[in-house]
Design a protein around this motif. Sequence first.
Motif, PDB file in Angstrom:
ATOM      1  N   ALA A  57      93.864  23.981 -25.777  1.00  0.00           N
ATOM      2  CA  ALA A  57      95.128  24.357 -25.133  1.00  0.00           C
ATOM      3  C   ALA A  57      94.936  25.465 -24.101  1.00  0.00           C
ATOM      4  O   ALA A  57      95.479  25.390 -22.989  1.00  0.00           O
ATOM      5  N   ASP A  58      94.182  26.500 -24.456  1.00  0.00           N
ATOM      6  CA  ASP A  58      93.993  27.611 -23.520  1.00  0.00           C
ATOM      7  C   ASP A  58      93.182  27.178 -22.301  1.00  0.00           C
ATOM      8  O   ASP A  58      93.505  27.524 -21.159  1.00  0.00           O
ATOM      9  N   ALA A  59      92.120  26.402 -22.544  1.00  0.00           N
ATOM     10  CA  ALA A  59      91.256  25.982 -21.447  1.00  0.00           C
ATOM     11  C   ALA A  59      91.976  25.030 -20.498  1.00  0.00           C
ATOM     12  O   ALA A  59      91.829  25.131 -19.272  1.00  0.00           O
ATOM     13  N   VAL A  60      92.759  24.117 -21.038  1.00  0.00           N
ATOM     14  CA  VAL A  60      93.424  23.152 -20.165  1.00  0.00           C
ATOM     15  C   VAL A  60      94.562  23.824 -19.398  1.00  0.00           C
ATOM     16  O   VAL A  60      94.842  23.466 -18.246  1.00  0.00           O
ATOM     17  N   ARG A  61      95.208  24.815 -19.990  1.00  0.00           N
ATOM     18  CA  ARG A  61      96.236  25.557 -19.256  1.00  0.00           C
ATOM     19  C   ARG A  61      95.613  26.338 -18.109  1.00  0.00           C
ATOM     20  O   ARG A  61      96.153  26.386 -16.997  1.00  0.00           O
ATOM     21  N   ALA A  62      94.464  26.944 -18.370  1.00  0.00           N
ATOM     22  CA  ALA A  62      93.759  27.666 -17.307  1.00  0.00           C
ATOM     23  C   ALA A  62      93.320  26.704 -16.206  1.00  0.00           C
ATOM     24  O   ALA A  62      93.402  27.027 -15.011  1.00  0.00           O
ATOM     25  N   ALA A  63      92.848  25.514 -16.605  1.00  0.00           N
ATOM     26  CA  ALA A  63      92.441  24.505 -15.615  1.00  0.00           C
ATOM     27  C   ALA A  63      93.632  24.045 -14.790  1.00  0.00           C
ATOM     28  O   ALA A  63      93.509  23.847 -13.570  1.00  0.00           O
ATOM     29  N   ALA A  64      94.784  23.869 -15.431  1.00  0.00           N
ATOM     30  CA  ALA A  64      95.987  23.459 -14.705  1.00  0.00           C
ATOM     31  C   ALA A  64      96.343  24.483 -13.635  1.00  0.00           C
ATOM     32  O   ALA A  64      96.650  24.124 -12.487  1.00  0.00           O
ATOM     33  N   ASP A  65      96.279  25.755 -13.990  1.00  0.00           N
ATOM     34  CA  ASP A  65      96.604  26.815 -13.029  1.00  0.00           C
ATOM     35  C   ASP A  65      95.578  26.856 -11.893  1.00  0.00           C
ATOM     36  O   ASP A  65      95.943  27.030 -10.726  1.00  0.00           O
ATOM     37  N   ARG A  66      94.306  26.686 -12.238  1.00  0.00           N
ATOM     38  CA  ARG A  66      93.242  26.783 -11.245  1.00  0.00           C
ATOM     39  C   ARG A  66      93.230  25.589 -10.302  1.00  0.00           C
ATOM     40  O   ARG A  66      92.988  25.726  -9.094  1.00  0.00           O
ATOM     41  N   LEU A  67      93.495  24.391 -10.844  1.00  0.00           N
ATOM     42  CA  LEU A  67      93.340  23.164 -10.070  1.00  0.00           C
ATOM     43  C   LEU A  67      94.638  22.671  -9.433  1.00  0.00           C
ATOM     44  O   LEU A  67      94.608  21.751  -8.617  1.00  0.00           O
ATOM     45  N   GLY A  68      95.772  23.250  -9.833  1.00  0.00           N
ATOM     46  CA  GLY A  68      97.023  22.904  -9.172  1.00  0.00           C
ATOM     47  C   GLY A  68      97.912  21.917  -9.897  1.00  0.00           C
ATOM     48  O   GLY A  68      98.741  21.259  -9.257  1.00  0.00           O
ATOM     49  N   TRP A  69      97.798  21.830 -11.220  1.00  0.00           N
ATOM     50  CA  TRP A  69      98.623  20.914 -11.997  1.00  0.00           C
ATOM     51  C   TRP A  69      99.849  21.643 -12.550  1.00  0.00           C
ATOM     52  O   TRP A  69      99.770  22.798 -12.967  1.00  0.00           O
ATOM     53  N   ALA A  70     100.978  20.940 -12.583  1.00  0.00           N
ATOM     54  CA  ALA A  70     102.241  21.576 -12.984  1.00  0.00           C
ATOM     55  C   ALA A  70     102.334  21.836 -14.473  1.00  0.00           C
ATOM     56  O   ALA A  70     102.945  22.820 -14.899  1.00  0.00           O
ATOM     57  N   ALA A  71     101.740  20.968 -15.280  1.00  0.00           N
ATOM     58  CA  ALA A  71     101.868  21.088 -16.731  1.00  0.00           C
ATOM     59  C   ALA A  71     100.552  20.721 -17.391  1.00  0.00           C
ATOM     60  O   ALA A  71      99.691  20.087 -16.786  1.00  0.00           O
ATOM     61  N   ALA A  72     100.410  21.129 -18.649  1.00  0.00           N
ATOM     62  CA  ALA A  72      99.203  20.842 -19.421  1.00  0.00           C
ATOM     63  C   ALA A  72      99.575  20.193 -20.735  1.00  0.00           C
ATOM     64  O   ALA A  72     100.583  20.549 -21.357  1.00  0.00           O
ATOM     65  N   GLU A  73      98.767  19.232 -21.158  1.00  0.00           N
ATOM     66  CA  GLU A  73      98.926  18.546 -22.440  1.00  0.00           C
ATOM     67  C   GLU A  73      97.605  18.615 -23.205  1.00  0.00           C
ATOM     68  O   GLU A  73      96.534  18.706 -22.597  1.00  0.00           O
ATOM     69  N   THR A  74      97.675  18.552 -24.524  1.00  0.00           N
ATOM     70  CA  THR A  74      96.467  18.528 -25.350  1.00  0.00           C
ATOM     71  C   THR A  74      96.260  17.176 -26.028  1.00  0.00           C
ATOM     72  O   THR A  74      95.283  17.000 -26.746  1.00  0.00           O
ATOM     73  N   ASP A  75      97.144  16.223 -25.798  1.00  0.00           N
ATOM     74  CA  ASP A  75      97.035  14.875 -26.369  1.00  0.00           C
ATOM     75  C   ASP A  75      97.250  13.874 -25.235  1.00  0.00           C
ATOM     76  O   ASP A  75      98.325  13.863 -24.615  1.00  0.00           O
ATOM     77  N   TRP A  76      96.246  13.047 -24.970  1.00  0.00           N
ATOM     78  CA  TRP A  76      96.379  12.098 -23.859  1.00  0.00           C
ATOM     79  C   TRP A  76      97.504  11.100 -24.082  1.00  0.00           C
ATOM     80  O   TRP A  76      98.085  10.577 -23.125  1.00  0.00           O
ATOM     81  N   ARG A  77      97.845  10.851 -25.343  1.00  0.00           N
ATOM     82  CA  ARG A  77      98.971   9.941 -25.625  1.00  0.00           C
ATOM     83  C   ARG A  77     100.284  10.545 -25.141  1.00  0.00           C
ATOM     84  O   ARG A  77     101.162   9.832 -24.635  1.00  0.00           O
TER      85      ARG A  77
END
Length: 391
Positions: A57-77
């Motif tokens: 969760a922390d890593a994907v939120r950081a990636a979202a902020d760095r790469l320009g994504w509006a939201a982050a999810e931890t389950d691909w479903r």
Amino acid sequence: MDDNAKDPTPDGRPALGIGMVGYAFMGAAHSQGWRTAARVFDLPLRPAMNAICGRDADAVRAAADRLGWAAAETDWRALIARDDVDLVDICTPGDSHAEIALAALEAGKHVLCEKPLANSAAEAEAMTAAAESARARGRFTMVGFNYRRTPAMTLARRFIAEGRIGTLRQLRATYLQDWLVDPLAPMTWRLRKDSAGSGALGDLGAHIVDLAQYLAGELLTGVSAVTETFVRQRPLPSGGGTGEVTVDDAALFTGRFASGALASFEASRVAAGRKNSLRIEVNGDRGSLAFDLERLNELSFHDHTEPAEAAGFRRILVTEPDHPYLEGWWPPGHGLGYEHTFVHQARDLVHAIAAGTDPAPSFADGLRVQRVLAAVEESAAKNCAYTPIVD
């Protein structure tokens, strides 16, 4: 026009909601493509980077902020289920490609899947069948063979299709890296067959097989191969012992096209001094073409019909406005780089979806590459026995 496209963006273009699974090397590259495509090219739909997915969760939120994504999810479903996701971009290890792609297509999403399409021909066949069914419902699929979208490579395909080198006789392709030369280089998912499918063969060989069939405009019909794993145990990243390497370090194989033309291939991740060296040459009865990724704004062309006293390979600087993809970029002589291939990939996919036409390379193209990889593995297991490829 895609009937899944959402309300218009501020510039009046309908949005195409993107959801991406994975945020490491390929995730960053694909993000660059989605971020940039509509700023450079006049697209009929504006990609909206709505959600990115990863397990931490922390890593994907950081990636979202760095790469320009509006939201982050931890389950691909959960990402697939989002109403603001029209297209699912899969940038995960190969062992999850089939499951995610099949679920996304079932949910009515378009799908972009990184290469190789799957970890086996059987998985690729299931994905291709699902893609064909989804196509009937207006949903499209593409495999991420980004090197097709190097302007010089696209120009080479044009030259070959126009007959500029005549009848194809031979093609040779190499893709060499050296990140596994050191026997103490640690284990990663790329060194385990259950997650990666194969080693240098799938990681690098998939690219040059696709390029060979793309440039030739025809399919390989059989191969004869050898593979080798030079370092069979590598230290675990945790420092707690070693793990078994279950994929190849290098693969060499010859092949034959349907026309009878010959091909040779070499893929290695233990070629000392080679960082990301992809070279391909195509010979016909009227001329030759050659490309080197380390000089990716150049194409070498030899016209064998010219008088011998002046004939020879000449350098074409592929930066003119009428060269492939260059209409959106810089003045002539101002070169492009690796990252631009992902911008071109996003451009082409958006145009295809908006027009309701089949993107290329398709899942069927990815399956054809997968069948070649499977034949290479079978041939190597049988001590270089010639193995036919059944399409």
